[in-house]
Write a protein that holds these residues in place. Sequence first.
Motif, PDB file in Angstrom:
ATOM      1  N   PHE A  83      -4.267   9.893  31.903  1.00  0.00           N
ATOM      2  CA  PHE A  83      -3.899   9.239  30.646  1.00  0.00           C
ATOM      3  C   PHE A  83      -2.502   8.666  30.835  1.00  0.00           C
ATOM      4  CE2 PHE A  83      -1.328   9.567  26.803  1.00  0.00           C
ATOM      5  CZ  PHE A  83      -2.048   8.765  25.922  1.00  0.00           C
ATOM      6  N   ARG A  84      -2.325   7.400  30.502  1.00  0.00           N
ATOM      7  CA  ARG A  84      -1.038   6.743  30.708  1.00  0.00           C
ATOM      8  C   ARG A  84      -0.557   6.043  29.448  1.00  0.00           C
ATOM      9  NH1 ARG A  84      -1.381   3.740  36.660  1.00  0.00           N
ATOM     10  NH2 ARG A  84      -0.734   5.549  37.895  1.00  0.00           N
ATOM     11  N   VAL A  85       0.760   6.039  29.291  1.00  0.00           N
ATOM     12  CA  VAL A  85       1.414   5.226  28.276  1.00  0.00           C
ATOM     13  C   VAL A  85       2.396   4.316  29.005  1.00  0.00           C
ATOM     14  CG1 VAL A  85       2.784   5.178  26.169  1.00  0.00           C
ATOM     15  CG2 VAL A  85       1.222   7.097  26.597  1.00  0.00           C
ATOM     16  N   TRP A 144       6.459   0.697  35.325  1.00  0.00           N
ATOM     17  CA  TRP A 144       6.056   0.401  33.951  1.00  0.00           C
ATOM     18  C   TRP A 144       5.314   1.540  33.263  1.00  0.00           C
ATOM     19  CZ3 TRP A 144       6.945  -4.136  31.070  1.00  0.00           C
ATOM     20  CH2 TRP A 144       7.720  -5.089  31.744  1.00  0.00           C
ATOM     21  N   VAL A 145       4.994   2.618  33.971  1.00  0.00           N
ATOM     22  CA  VAL A 145       4.377   3.776  33.334  1.00  0.00           C
ATOM     23  C   VAL A 145       5.481   4.706  32.825  1.00  0.00           C
ATOM     24  CG1 VAL A 145       2.948   5.826  33.672  1.00  0.00           C
ATOM     25  CG2 VAL A 145       2.270   3.662  34.703  1.00  0.00           C
ATOM     26  N   LEU A 146       5.450   5.028  31.538  1.00  0.00           N
ATOM     27  CA  LEU A 146       6.448   5.902  30.938  1.00  0.00           C
ATOM     28  C   LEU A 146       6.005   7.361  30.867  1.00  0.00           C
ATOM     29  CD1 LEU A 146       7.615   3.666  27.934  1.00  0.00           C
ATOM     30  CD2 LEU A 146       8.864   4.131  30.067  1.00  0.00           C
ATOM     31  N   PHE A 147       4.702   7.572  30.662  1.00  0.00           N
ATOM     32  CA  PHE A 147       4.195   8.932  30.439  1.00  0.00           C
ATOM     33  C   PHE A 147       2.783   8.992  30.982  1.00  0.00           C
ATOM     34  CE2 PHE A 147       2.235  12.286  27.859  1.00  0.00           C
ATOM     35  CZ  PHE A 147       3.206  13.282  27.893  1.00  0.00           C
ATOM     36  N   GLU A 148       2.469  10.087  31.681  1.00  0.00           N
ATOM     37  CA  GLU A 148       1.141  10.217  32.284  1.00  0.00           C
ATOM     38  C   GLU A 148       0.722  11.682  32.324  1.00  0.00           C
ATOM     39  OE1 GLU A 148      -0.951   9.525  36.659  1.00  0.00           O
ATOM     40  OE2 GLU A 148       0.652   8.177  36.026  1.00  0.00           O
ATOM     41  N   LEU A 149      -0.553  11.910  32.046  1.00  0.00           N
ATOM     42  CA  LEU A 149      -1.168  13.226  32.197  1.00  0.00           C
ATOM     43  C   LEU A 149      -2.318  13.108  33.173  1.00  0.00           C
ATOM     44  CD1 LEU A 149      -1.552  14.314  28.436  1.00  0.00           C
ATOM     45  CD2 LEU A 149       0.377  14.785  29.942  1.00  0.00           C
ATOM     46  N   ASP A 150      -2.445  14.093  34.074  1.00  0.00           N
ATOM     47  CA  ASP A 150      -3.635  14.174  34.904  1.00  0.00           C
ATOM     48  C   ASP A 150      -3.859  15.632  35.278  1.00  0.00           C
ATOM     49  OD1 ASP A 150      -1.873  14.766  36.966  1.00  0.00           O
ATOM     50  OD2 ASP A 150      -2.121  12.860  38.009  1.00  0.00           O
ATOM     51  N   ALA A 151      -4.771  15.886  36.201  1.00  0.00           N
ATOM     52  CA  ALA A 151      -5.109  17.260  36.545  1.00  0.00           C
ATOM     53  C   ALA A 151      -3.975  17.990  37.238  1.00  0.00           C
ATOM     54  CB  ALA A 151      -6.354  17.282  37.434  1.00  0.00           C
ATOM     55  N   VAL A 152      -3.018  17.256  37.786  1.00  0.00           N
ATOM     56  CA  VAL A 152      -1.904  17.871  38.503  1.00  0.00           C
ATOM     57  C   VAL A 152      -0.788  18.281  37.553  1.00  0.00           C
ATOM     58  CG1 VAL A 152      -0.065  17.446  40.181  1.00  0.00           C
ATOM     59  CG2 VAL A 152      -2.402  16.735  40.682  1.00  0.00           C
ATOM     60  N   GLY A 153      -0.479  17.429  36.579  1.00  0.00           N
ATOM     61  CA  GLY A 153       0.617  17.757  35.682  1.00  0.00           C
ATOM     62  C   GLY A 153       0.985  16.597  34.790  1.00  0.00           C
TER      63      GLY A 153
END
Length: 231
Positions: A83-85, A144-153
């Motif tokens: 998931f990215r913002v 350009w990605v400010l915030f990201e969620l994935d399986a790692v963290g």
Amino acid sequence: MRNIDGGFLAAPDQAALELREREVRKGKGALLLTVAGGFVALIAGYNALVDFTPGSLVVTLIALAAAVGGGALTKHLMRNVRFRVHKPNAGLVGAAKLTGLLVAFFGIAALLGSIGAPSPLRFVLIAGGVGTIAYVKSLHDQQWVLFELDAVGVRVERTIVPWRDVTRLTTDPVGPGMTRLGAVGADAEPLYVAVQDSELDPRLLTEAIGRFAPQGVRLTRAQDSLGNPAS
């Protein structure tokens, strides 16, 4: 945690890495279609520019359609992986960069065609064009990605925090049209970043937390993490 440009401060969990790899494999077919379509489009487009035939134009258009369709499918599948913002207008800037690269590619191709450049030089141009596009795409994501969620963290701007170091995620309005997202750990300073509400889908954020975060990691107001009631 680690900085995206530097060394690891804490290695992510191996199990999380394996989970992400399994999820990424599901999107590789669509990504392969995108890359293959783009590569064929560059070759056919080059041939159409240097020695135009209706067949080369048709192949170029079909390859472009495959690349665009594969890209859209890849984006859809990658929602199951992360998931990215982004910063505002990240998509427009990315499209402008791609357009500029394609204009430069076909401009150089026209120049090489006009001087009768040998085939090896043309192959180098095509390979270099594909590699440059991939590099610019990767660099664009970093910037350009400010915030990201994935399986790692959790990634907050250019810093990645493994899930085992995260106790909660926070969200707070900080002004008109702005929300502050954060990752709070037990033994480290909280990390925060302000994002435009137009770039943030709260429903997708909640779904991503449920999909990626370990049990016990909750989304709260930042005031709650300090033990104060949310206003």
